[in-house]
Scaffold this active site. Structure first.
Site, PDB file in Angstrom:
ATOM      1  N   SER A  22      63.118 -33.626 122.977  1.00 38.61           N
ATOM      2  CA  SER A  22      64.250 -33.353 121.840  1.00 38.61           C
ATOM      3  C   SER A  22      64.765 -35.080 121.357  1.00 38.61           C
ATOM      4  O   SER A  22      65.756 -34.686 120.622  1.00 38.61           O
ATOM      5  CB  SER A  22      65.411 -32.806 122.565  1.00 38.61           C
ATOM      6  OG  SER A  22      65.840 -33.374 123.974  1.00 38.61           O
ATOM      7  N   HIS A 155      88.502  -8.549  89.404  1.00 39.57           N
ATOM      8  CA  HIS A 155      87.238  -7.865  88.857  1.00 39.57           C
ATOM      9  C   HIS A 155      86.736  -9.147  87.832  1.00 39.57           C
ATOM     10  O   HIS A 155      85.964  -8.620  86.849  1.00 39.57           O
ATOM     11  CB  HIS A 155      87.366  -6.698  88.415  1.00 39.57           C
ATOM     12  CG  HIS A 155      88.014  -5.717  89.340  1.00 39.57           C
ATOM     13  ND1 HIS A 155      87.503  -4.909  90.271  1.00 39.57           N
ATOM     14  CD2 HIS A 155      89.565  -5.340  89.396  1.00 39.57           C
ATOM     15  CE1 HIS A 155      88.229  -4.159  90.828  1.00 39.57           C
ATOM     16  NE2 HIS A 155      89.417  -4.413  90.205  1.00 39.57           N
ATOM     17  N   SER A 276      71.284 -33.938  82.575  1.00 39.67           N
ATOM     18  CA  SER A 276      69.891 -33.215  82.404  1.00 39.67           C
ATOM     19  C   SER A 276      68.792 -34.297  82.018  1.00 39.67           C
ATOM     20  O   SER A 276      69.387 -35.108  81.106  1.00 39.67           O
ATOM     21  CB  SER A 276      70.163 -32.140  81.630  1.00 39.67           C
ATOM     22  OG  SER A 276      68.871 -31.878  80.993  1.00 39.67           O
ATOM     23  N   LYS A 282      73.719 -32.298  78.024  1.00 36.44           N
ATOM     24  CA  LYS A 282      74.603 -31.612  79.475  1.00 36.44           C
ATOM     25  C   LYS A 282      75.346 -32.534  80.365  1.00 36.44           C
ATOM     26  O   LYS A 282      74.925 -33.764  80.517  1.00 36.44           O
ATOM     27  CB  LYS A 282      73.094 -31.395  80.056  1.00 36.44           C
ATOM     28  CG  LYS A 282      72.484 -30.116  79.626  1.00 36.44           C
ATOM     29  CD  LYS A 282      73.353 -28.697  79.518  1.00 36.44           C
ATOM     30  CE  LYS A 282      73.566 -28.216  80.668  1.00 36.44           C
ATOM     31  NZ  LYS A 282      72.414 -27.465  81.340  1.00 36.44           N
ATOM     32  N   ASN A 284      76.551 -31.684  84.034  1.00 33.65           N
ATOM     33  CA  ASN A 284      76.218 -30.554  85.158  1.00 33.65           C
ATOM     34  C   ASN A 284      77.297 -30.675  86.070  1.00 33.65           C
ATOM     35  O   ASN A 284      77.292 -31.799  86.812  1.00 33.65           O
ATOM     36  CB  ASN A 284      74.852 -30.215  85.482  1.00 33.65           C
ATOM     37  CG  ASN A 284      73.982 -30.024  84.378  1.00 33.65           C
ATOM     38  OD1 ASN A 284      74.476 -29.289  83.603  1.00 33.65           O
ATOM     39  ND2 ASN A 284      72.871 -30.563  84.423  1.00 33.65           N
ATOM     40  N   GLU A 289      77.755 -27.093  92.522  1.00 38.87           N
ATOM     41  CA  GLU A 289      76.768 -26.217  92.887  1.00 38.87           C
ATOM     42  C   GLU A 289      76.134 -26.349  94.287  1.00 38.87           C
ATOM     43  O   GLU A 289      75.832 -25.423  94.985  1.00 38.87           O
ATOM     44  CB  GLU A 289      75.581 -26.161  91.677  1.00 38.87           C
ATOM     45  CG  GLU A 289      76.074 -25.852  90.401  1.00 38.87           C
ATOM     46  CD  GLU A 289      75.118 -26.145  89.307  1.00 38.87           C
ATOM     47  OE1 GLU A 289      74.284 -25.618  89.302  1.00 38.87           O
ATOM     48  OE2 GLU A 289      75.524 -27.227  88.688  1.00 38.87           O
ATOM     49  N   GLN A 321      68.189 -26.160 124.255  1.00 43.19           N
ATOM     50  CA  GLN A 321      68.050 -27.017 123.737  1.00 43.19           C
ATOM     51  C   GLN A 321      68.001 -26.947 122.151  1.00 43.19           C
ATOM     52  O   GLN A 321      68.396 -28.170 121.381  1.00 43.19           O
ATOM     53  CB  GLN A 321      66.576 -27.895 124.141  1.00 43.19           C
ATOM     54  CG  GLN A 321      66.381 -29.109 123.403  1.00 43.19           C
ATOM     55  CD  GLN A 321      65.210 -30.024 124.070  1.00 43.19           C
ATOM     56  OE1 GLN A 321      65.223 -30.263 125.115  1.00 43.19           O
ATOM     57  NE2 GLN A 321      63.884 -29.906 123.496  1.00 43.19           N
TER      58      GLN A 321
HETATM   59  N1  ARG Z   1      67.125 -32.043 126.418  1.00 40.50           N
HETATM   60  C1  ARG Z   1      67.754 -30.859 127.364  1.00 40.50           C
HETATM   61  C2  ARG Z   1      68.701 -30.068 126.413  1.00 40.50           C
HETATM   62  O1  ARG Z   1      69.071 -30.542 125.506  1.00 40.50           O
HETATM   63  C3  ARG Z   1      68.516 -31.501 128.323  1.00 40.50           C
HETATM   64  C4  ARG Z   1      68.766 -30.482 129.518  1.00 40.50           C
HETATM   65  C5  ARG Z   1      67.350 -30.299 130.051  1.00 40.50           C
HETATM   66  N2  ARG Z   1      67.562 -29.726 131.591  1.00 40.50           N
HETATM   67  C6  ARG Z   1      66.429 -29.327 132.054  1.00 40.50           C
HETATM   68  N3  ARG Z   1      66.521 -28.702 133.074  1.00 40.50           N
HETATM   69  N4  ARG Z   1      65.285 -29.366 131.461  1.00 40.50           N
HETATM   70  O2  ARG Z   1      68.798 -28.851 126.634  1.00 40.50           O
END
Ligand code: ARG
Length: 462
Positions: A22, A155, A276, A282, A284, A289, A321
């Site tokens: 992550s 409406h 545009s 134009k 815009n 939007e 995660q």
């Molecule tokens: N990267 C993990 C998360 O964001 C951290 C916690 C992970 N814990 C574990 N026991 N693998 O959730």
């Protein structure tokens, strides 16, 4: 060697590393992660769980790691999966094996829950500030347009005239509710999960309150299983953000309509519009939007998070995660929109004349003719029918109510007298609605006062 490599006989398949890591997104938590670790190590020292000299060394090392990460000098790697283990690895590189004492009495499960809460606490503070700026811009437009009469719609058909100031204030009250919800949610965000360990607590004589105090939390999560598996506060933020996005989107829709040639009620400032590539004429309303369009991703993150959590057994599961990217993106999306919104509203030019033209050339004073007859003793149902006939005849003859002569009015009801011409003027129609919350100038002035008072109250409590 991985931090948890001890019980494994083979290295992790590289695809697994890539899939489970992550770090590419949770690096956004780096400063919060280190802030949490500094509090944790101070507690380990105070409770004499690790020697004071070791704790000091770790704290110093963490500060260096923080500086390196902030300067972009630290190498964050997928091999070390997430921000927590990357920081720990960097710390050990910095201070040696003693760095390995930091994780005493702690798990990544309570650590990540802590980081999320610290991040969100700041994010919520930022959004509240930005909402105040948007409200200020709306209120300044309201103050400048206390005599600007426009058609009010139901409406999307012209219904009754209202003040443009009244219309602006409607949005102010929506954003005030948003601020209230965010402020209230802080009660639940601002609790420390640290000390829950992996799920069951820890055998070390830690002091959870010490850590909570150090990090400015209002208290600690009461149940360790709940502390590591709770992401309600994320859902709550995404839900509050969805309401904000929806409110912004509704206002954007009006800005888009109002700036069209068909309405021609406002002109957005050149600096907040785009051109545009093909049509030279134009101008815009792209910002409006896009803010309207980005509502979709905010709602999507809310549904995504609810779905991820549905059916998860206690306590921590890796599914969780998935809580991060949606939360980051929601905050960044809102932040971007709100930053543009305040100046876009502030600089928008209101075409009072055109709005007035629109209420003059319509039948939005018809209710007032019916109410007038009621004032003369006619039952409302009857007056409604009489006015319906007047309107129909006008439509057939290409006229509006104020084009009729007194004789013509009286041919529908002898109760109508010469004062009707004043009664049906847009200003009179507006100011007749001086009920609390109504569109009369006096009522709108009260609304502005009320909104300012609430804003002050919320600002004081921050
Ligand atoms: N990267 C993990 C998360 O964001 C951290 C916690 C992970 N814990 C574990 N026991 N693998 O959730």
């Amino acid at each position: 060697m991985k931090l948890w490599g001890g019980r494994f006989t083979k290295p992790t398949n590289q695809l697994v590393d890539e899939y489970t890591a992550s770090i590419s997104f949770d690096k956004k938590l780096a400063t919060y992660d280190i802030e949490g670790s500094l509090a944790h190590v101070a507690m380990l020292k105070a409770c004499k769980i690790i020697p004071a000299a070791d704790a000091d060394k770790i704290a110093e090392g963490l500060q260096i790691v923080l500086k390196k990460i902030e300067a972009g000098e630290a190498e964050l790697s997928e091999e070390h999966e997430d921000i927590h283990m990357n920081v720990e690895k960097l710390l050990i590189e910095e201070v040696g094996a003693v760095g390995g004492k930091l994780h005493t009495g702690r798990s990544r499960n309570d650590q990540v829950a802590l980081d999320m809460r610290l991040y969100l606490r700041d994010a919520i503070g930022t959004v509240i500030q930005q909402l105040i700026d948007v409200e200020k811009a709306l209120i300044s437009q309201a103050k400048a347009n206390l005599d600007t009469v426009m058609p009010g719609y139901t409406h999307l058909q012209r219904a009754q005239p209202v003040l443009f100031a009244h219309h602006m204030m409607a949005y102010v009250f929506m954003f005030q509710r948003d601020m209230e919800r965010l402020t209230d949610s802080l009660k639940r965000v601002n609790k420390s999960p640290l000390g829950a360990g992996a799920l069951a607590g820890t055998t070390f004589p830690i002091d959870r309150q010490f850590v909570a105090d150090k990090l400015g939390f209002d208290g600690i999560c009461e149940n360790s299983l709940d502390a590591v598996s709770d992401r309600d506060f994320v859902v709550e933020f995404l839900s509050n953000a969805s309401l904000i996005a929806m409110h912004l989107s509704r206002l954007c829709e009006e800005l888009v309509q109002w700036s069209s040639a068909e309405f021609n009620f406002i002109e957005l400032d050149d600096s907040f519009t785009t051109g545009s590539s093909m049509m030279p004429q134009k101008k815009n309303p792209d910002v409006a939007e896009l803010v309207r369009g980005k509502t979709g991703r905010v709602y999507g993150h809310l549904m995504g998070m609810l779905t991820t959590l549905k059916g998860l057994p206690l306590a921590y599961n890796k599914d969780m995660q998935e809580d991060k990217e949606g939360m980051f993106d929601t905050f960044e999306t809102l932040k971007g929109a709100l930053a543009l919104f305040a100046p876009m509203i502030e600089t928008m030019q209101v075409k009072q004349e055109n709005m007035y033209q629109a209420v003059t050339n319509d039948f939005s004073n018809a209710t007032d003719l019916a109410d007038y007859l009621v004032g003369k003793g006619m039952p409302f149902r009857e007056s409604h029918a009489v006015v319906g006939q007047v309107v129909l005849a006008c439509i057939n003859n290409g006229k509006y109510l104020l084009d009729l002569t007194l004789d013509e009015f009286q041919s529908y009801s002898a109760l109508i007298e010469g004062d009707i011409f004043d009664v049906l003027k847009p200003e009179t129609v507006v100011n007749a609605r001086d009920v609390a919350g109504g569109t009369a100038r006096k009522s709108v002035e009260v609304q502005i006062e009320q909104a300012l008072a609430v804003m002050e109250e919320l600002t004081l409590h921050e």
